[in-house]
Design a protein around this motif. Structure first.
Motif, short mmCIF file in Angstrom:
data_model
loop_
_atom_site.label_atom_id
_atom_site.label_comp_id
_atom_site.label_asym_id
_atom_site.label_seq_id
_atom_site.Cartn_x
_atom_site.Cartn_y
_atom_site.Cartn_z
N PHE A 109 0.63 -1.15 0.06
CA PHE A 109 0.04 -0.19 0.11
C PHE A 109 0.90 1.24 0.06
N PRO A 110 0.26 2.33 -0.71
CA PRO A 110 1.26 3.70 -0.39
C PRO A 110 1.07 4.29 0.55
N VAL A 111 1.73 5.27 0.69
CA VAL A 111 1.64 6.49 1.84
C VAL A 111 0.40 7.18 1.65
N TYR A 112 0.29 7.76 0.49
CA TYR A 112 -0.83 8.73 0.41
C TYR A 112 -1.68 8.34 -0.61
N TYR A 124 -3.43 7.03 2.78
CA TYR A 124 -4.17 5.81 1.85
C TYR A 124 -5.03 5.09 2.77
N MET A 125 -6.36 4.89 2.73
CA MET A 125 -7.10 3.99 3.15
C MET A 125 -7.99 3.36 2.54
N MET A 143 1.63 6.42 8.87
CA MET A 143 1.82 7.91 8.72
C MET A 143 0.68 8.63 8.64
N ALA A 144 -0.38 8.11 8.88
CA ALA A 144 -1.65 8.91 9.13
C ALA A 144 -1.72 9.08 10.82
#
Length: 686
Positions: A109-112, A124-125, A143-144
């Motif tokens: 999964f990516p960070v953003y 990302y969610m 990171m969120a």
């Protein structure tokens, strides 16, 4: 629903962690006022410590100030000691789950991703369109959690004391001493979860993305008063008597105020408010006699009477006596001519001490007050009618101090037996009270036997070169003897609240693991969902180490010096909850799993806490290596400059596969990593 694979290759630990820079400055000025009327040494110091944590957004700052003044009058018969110290702390904190999530979150999964103003706030969610909320099949983007949740704690602390000592004129061996102390601490904690973040959908009862604001204020006041008489005299150059009798009193007030709000903006809505108060005082009478004969025989006796109202209720005093004796053998005629023996003393001591905690209105016991315990008691159960007692330790100690070859080798050896009784512990919860109210019991008993050995040596020494080595070793066997009328208590670990994995039981060590016994195939691989029996077993393995060891060595050559320190603990176990969490719902949550589990096919469903995840957590660490050089007499005889470089947390030797074998928890859940720290120090005195 299967595991989703994205297109990214994210190293979440690399995203979360950073190399950080910290500073520590300290300035002190000391001097002395010396006149015919008064002599008054003084010291003033200020310091600043700034630490950027190894996780982004983590920052700690501490400013300290100290002043000390000790004037004496009447030819030093009347002496005052005045000290005041203040500290101011600002702490931007990191959620404890961030290190864990960095190891668990899906690396594909990516960070953003997504709208910066919509659900997820640009991080990302996975979104569930049916229920209009984040998908249940995911963990929180670390990171969120790091950037959309803000936690701050500011602490102001001031403490001071005034001591007065007066040697009675004409009877200087007798002195009157008093001390008055005061401490004030104020703490302000705040936590804000931004709206539309992943966390804002799961906090409290809102679950609507509204955000949460939490505030807490704490204040603590502590007052201390102590007065005692001291007598010290030597008779006929061979009999020395030191006696003391005194009275002490302590008063503590503690209050906490918390409030919660829905929303993270100034227009938030009030949600909940709570307040707690605690007020306690204690007082003690004490006496101490020390007698020495001819520097060969030593005798010491103490007697203490403590009254702690919140424990005893009836304001009754509890008595704690102690006696000890020693024989300096090397001063006897039959050993004086043995040159190799430079010191030899035999010691024996026996005493009873009490344990109390002024910061809590609940019974205190380091070994027994963990988390929640499952036992079906009711208000009519005899265990519920709890009689508070001060916990006591009855100890016997036998030891020897020795020195050899003009103290080139010296150390000590001790054997002790310690019986702890009237121990307070959480015994269960009241049935019919929604499991919220714990039941306390006393009459717990623990017996410990152990040895302690300390050896220090100077293996090599010349005019310019000196090498010293020190080793400390301890071993202890600790068993629960009784839990009163209770047969066993089952305990949740601090980082594992799904099911009790520990127990306290007579005949076992405190905090023994209580787990399902895993079954293995002929190749030694664990078999999913197959256990030895349908219930958990007592493993006989505890979280408490049986053996500790410490080493230190210093090598100095002229103005150079090198110091190395290390320590280790052996014989304890830890539940690798970090690995267990990755498998608890493998195939459902979109989290990372272990490569070893793919190779073995071990993915249990449903998950049971088994001894497969119980690992030996013995370790040895090289804590610190320090090298320094001193420049003496830079400008005059009083000016020195020292430069030093050190490395902390250099090496850890262990077979434990989790994050850190020294986490002090039964279940390792991915603790905040211990950084390797490089320090450059400059010390200038003039």
């Amino acid at each position: 629903e299967g595991i989703l694979l994205g297109d990214a290759a994210t190293d979440w630990q690399d995203e979360v962690y950073r190399n950080s820079l910290s500073t520590n400055q300290h300035l002190s000025v000391a001097g002395k006022i010396n006149s015919r009327a008064v002599k008054a040494p003084y010291r003033v110091a200020v310091g600043y410590n700034g630490q950027n944590g190894i996780i982004h957004t983590d920052k700690y700052e501490r400013l300290t100030a100290l002043a000390a003044f000790a004037p004496s009058f009447l030819n030093e018969h009347l002496t005052f000691g005045i000290n005041i110290k203040s500290a101011f702390v600002k702490n931007n904190m990191t959620d404890y789950q961030v290190p864990l999530l960095a190891m668990q979150y899906n690396p594909t999964f990516p960070v953003y991703g997504g709208d910066p103003d919509g659900p997820g706030r640009g991080y990302y969610m996975l979104w569930d369109d049916t229920y209009h909320r984040p998908s249940y099949t995911q963990l929180c983007n670390p990171m969120a959690l790091l950037n959309l949740q803000h936690m701050k704690n500011n602490i102001d602390q001031t403490m001071g004391n005034i001591g007065i000592s007066y040697k009675i004129h004409g009877l200087e061996d007798l002195s009157i001493n008093t001390r008055f102390g005061y401490e004030y601490t104020k703490s302000r904690y705040g936590k804000t979860v931004e709206e539309n973040s992943f966390m804002s959908y799961w906090n409290y009862d809102t679950k609507k993305g509204d955000g949460i604001t939490y505030n807490s204020r704490q204040k603590k006041y502590s007052y201390l008063c102590d007065i005692h008489l001291n007598y010290n005299h030597t008779f006929n150059n061979s009999h020395t008597l030191n006696a003391m009798i005194g009275y002490g009193r302590q008063h503590l007030e503690y209050e906490i105020h918390t409030n919660n709000f829905i929303g993270s903006s100034p227009e938030y809505i009030f949600y909940e408010e709570r307040a707690y108060w605690f007020d306690s005082q204690s007082e003690s009478f004490y006496g101490h006699i020390n007698y020495t004969f001819d520097n060969r025989f030593f005798f010491d006796a103490t007697l203490r009477a403590d009254k702690v109202p919140y424990i005893t209720r009836k304001m009754e005093y509890q008595i704690f006596p102690g006696v000890s004796a020693a024989w300096q053998l090397n001063n006897e005629n039959f050993l004086k001519n043995i040159k190799v023996i430079s010191g030899l003393k035999l010691r024996v001591g026996y005493g009873i001490t009490g344990s109390r905690n002024m910061l809590s209105g609940l019974p205190y016991l380091t070994l027994f007050d963990q988390s929640f315990i499952y036992n079906p008691f009711t208000k009519d159960s005899p265990q519920f009618h709890y009689k508070k007692k001060m916990e006591k330790n009855r100890s016997l100690n036998i030891g020897i101090d020795f020195g050899l070859i003009n103290n080139r080798i010296f150390g000590s050896f001790d054997y002790y037996n310690r019986n702890s009784y009237d121990l307070s512990f959480l015994a269960g919860k009241i049935s019919g009270a929604n499991g919220r109210y714990p039941v306390f019991a006393s009459n717990g008993k623990i017996e410990a036997n152990g040895i302690e050995l300390s050896i220090n040596a100077v293996p090599y020494q010349t005019k310019d070169l000196r090498w010293t080595v020190g080793v400390n070793f301890s071993w202890e066997n600790c068993l629960i003897k009784s839990l009163g009328e209770i047969e066993v208590t089952y305990i949740e670990a601090e980082n594992y609240t799904y099911d009790p994995i520990l127990l306290n039981k007579p005949g076992e060590r405190p905090y023994t693991f209580y787990l399902y016994r895993q079954v293995y195939d002929q190749n030694g691989n664990p078999i999913s969902d197959i256990y030895d029996g349908d219930t958990k077993k007592v493993t006989g393995k505890s979280i408490i180490p049986a053996t500790h060891i410490g080493i230190n060595t210093t090598l100095s050559y002229r103005n150079w010096d090198l110091t190395i320190n290390g320590h280790g603990a052996f014989g304890h176990y830890m539940y690798n909850n970090l690995d267990a969490n990755r498998l608890r719902s493998a195939g459902y949550y979109q989290n990372n799993i272990l490569e070893s589990n793919i190779n073995t096919g071990f993915i249990p469903e449903p998950f049971h806490p088994g001894d497969y995840f119980l690992e030996n957590a013995s370790y040895f660490k090289i804590d610190n290596i320090n090298v320094g050089y001193t420049f003496p007499k830079l400008w005059n005889t009083n000016n020195n400059l020292r430069l030093a470089f050190s490395i902390q947390n250099l090496v850890t030797i262990t077979r434990y596969s989790g994050s850190d074998p020294e986490t002090f928890n039964a279940a390792d859940d991915g603790s905040y990593g211990r950084p390797r720290t490089y320090t450059l120090g400059i010390n200038l005195s003039f």
